[in-house]
Write a protein that holds these residues in place. Structure first.
Motif, PDB file in Angstrom:
ATOM      1  N   ILE A 110       6.076   1.193  -0.358  1.00  0.00           N
ATOM      2  CA  ILE A 110       5.797   2.070  -1.569  1.00  0.00           C
ATOM      3  C   ILE A 110       6.056   1.919  -2.106  1.00  0.00           C
ATOM      4  O   ILE A 110       4.979   2.403  -3.496  1.00  0.00           O
ATOM      5  CB  ILE A 110       7.762   2.630  -1.497  1.00  0.00           C
ATOM      6  N   ASP A 130       0.497   9.171   5.547  1.00  0.00           N
ATOM      7  CA  ASP A 130       1.824   9.870   4.147  1.00  0.00           C
ATOM      8  C   ASP A 130       0.813  10.836   4.317  1.00  0.00           C
ATOM      9  O   ASP A 130       0.089  11.845   3.389  1.00  0.00           O
ATOM     10  CB  ASP A 130       1.442   8.828   2.756  1.00  0.00           C
ATOM     11  N   LEU A 157      -3.127   5.546   1.989  1.00  0.00           N
ATOM     12  CA  LEU A 157      -2.355   6.969   2.355  1.00  0.00           C
ATOM     13  C   LEU A 157      -2.899   7.130   4.233  1.00  0.00           C
ATOM     14  O   LEU A 157      -1.911   7.537   4.877  1.00  0.00           O
ATOM     15  CB  LEU A 157      -3.158   8.169   1.407  1.00  0.00           C
ATOM     16  N   GLU A 207      -0.865   4.626   6.250  1.00  0.00           N
ATOM     17  CA  GLU A 207       0.815   4.625   6.482  1.00  0.00           C
ATOM     18  C   GLU A 207       0.791   6.472   7.056  1.00  0.00           C
ATOM     19  O   GLU A 207       1.991   6.361   7.540  1.00  0.00           O
ATOM     20  CB  GLU A 207       1.036   5.091   5.274  1.00  0.00           C
ATOM     21  N   ASN A 263       9.843  -0.568   4.249  1.00  0.00           N
ATOM     22  CA  ASN A 263       9.486   0.285   3.400  1.00  0.00           C
ATOM     23  C   ASN A 263       8.944   0.503   1.893  1.00  0.00           C
ATOM     24  O   ASN A 263       9.048   0.773   1.641  1.00  0.00           O
ATOM     25  CB  ASN A 263      10.515   0.899   4.043  1.00  0.00           C
ATOM     26  N   ARG A 299       1.587  12.884   0.484  1.00  0.00           N
ATOM     27  CA  ARG A 299       0.592  12.099  -0.652  1.00  0.00           C
ATOM     28  C   ARG A 299      -0.025  12.852  -0.390  1.00  0.00           C
ATOM     29  O   ARG A 299      -0.863  13.307  -1.398  1.00  0.00           O
ATOM     30  CB  ARG A 299       0.961  10.956  -0.613  1.00  0.00           C
TER      31      ARG A 299
END
Length: 262
Positions: A155, A193, A188, A191, A151, A196
């Motif tokens: 990041i 995300d 992105l 993931e 993780n 974001r």
């Protein structure tokens, strides 16, 4: 050319002296120019200067290289971007002096002892930022065997890419920015995300209505419209948004995001 006593002589390409000798008070260690007629110098007392030669203007005067608590940090390379931002390789990192914010920034995107190129790949091989980052990383003792947990690693990857995009904007590298923007969109999407992605897509879309059409009650929207620039490095942000949405649509879990910004 520069002399040992700190005198700097500036000539035309035809060999004609165009200024009286400039006295910097210390020997010049590095001297770099760009195609936009800017000149940068680093003196032996660790001060940086930048001039616009064609306009005979100073852009940065005797700015100390205060980038690290270790005063013995060695500068190995000076580069001057086309936007006149001085970049230096010092120790094993790349730093840039932001002329508008009056601060030194570390722009290599490295995290800890890791090479950002190992983690996210290289940028365009012919871009100035990629070449300088490579120079800095060659000076770094890279250990890719030990790694943070998964993780934290993800990041860090996103933060490195964000740092590369910000650095590309700062040095005015359109090619570099667009490359990392596409890498960022793919990461992105991979993931998923959503937070974001929403924030990133909104920054490219901008306000939904032109400022002249906003109702009087939309004070916050009006303020955002005033500060939003529809271009980044002369690239239309909304055109960039249309280019990344097909990438985002590759993840079925993100269809709501695609629909929202299409």
């Amino acid at each position: 050319c520069a002399t040992e006593d700190g005198s700097l002589y500036i000539f035309t390409t035809g060999g004609r002296l165009i200024f009286p000798a400039i006295n910097l008070g210390a020997a010049v260690c590095f001297l770099e120019s760009n195609k936009s007629h800017h000149l940068a110098a680093i003196t032996a007392d660790a001060n940086v200067y930048v001039w616009n030669i064609s306009r005979q203007q100073s852009m940065l005067v005797a700015r100390p290289i205060t980038i690290h608590h270790n005063k013995s940090l060695t500068v190995s390379k000076l580069h001057l971007s086309e936007s006149a931002q001085p970049l230096i390789v010092a120790g094993s990192h790349l730093y840039m002096y932001h002329l508008d914010m009056n601060v030194w920034m570390r722009v290599d995107g490295a995290t800890g002892s890791f090479s950002s190129s190992v983690l996210i790949g290289d940028g365009p091989s012919d871009s100035e930022l990629t070449k300088l980052v490579t120079t800095a990383e060659n000076a770094r003792n890279i250990d890719i065997v030990s790694m943070a947990n998964e993780n934290e690693g993800e990041i860090s990857l996103l933060m490195i890419i964000e740092a590369r995009m910000a650095a590309a904007i700062a040095v005015g590298s359109q090619q570099e920015y667009k490359h990392w923007l596409m890498v960022y969109a793919k990461k992105l999407t991979q993931e998923a995300d959503i937070n974001r992605l929403n924030d990133f897509c909104q920054s490219l879309l901008g306000p939904s209505l032109p400022i002249d059409h906003l109702p009087p009650s939309s004070a916050q929207d009006s303020t955002q419209a005033k500060i939003w620039d529809p271009f980044v490095l002369k690239l239309a942000k909304r055109d960039l948004l249309t280019q990344i949405l097909p990438i985002v649509s590759g993840n079925r879990a993100l269809q709501r995001v695609v629909t929202q910004f299409r």
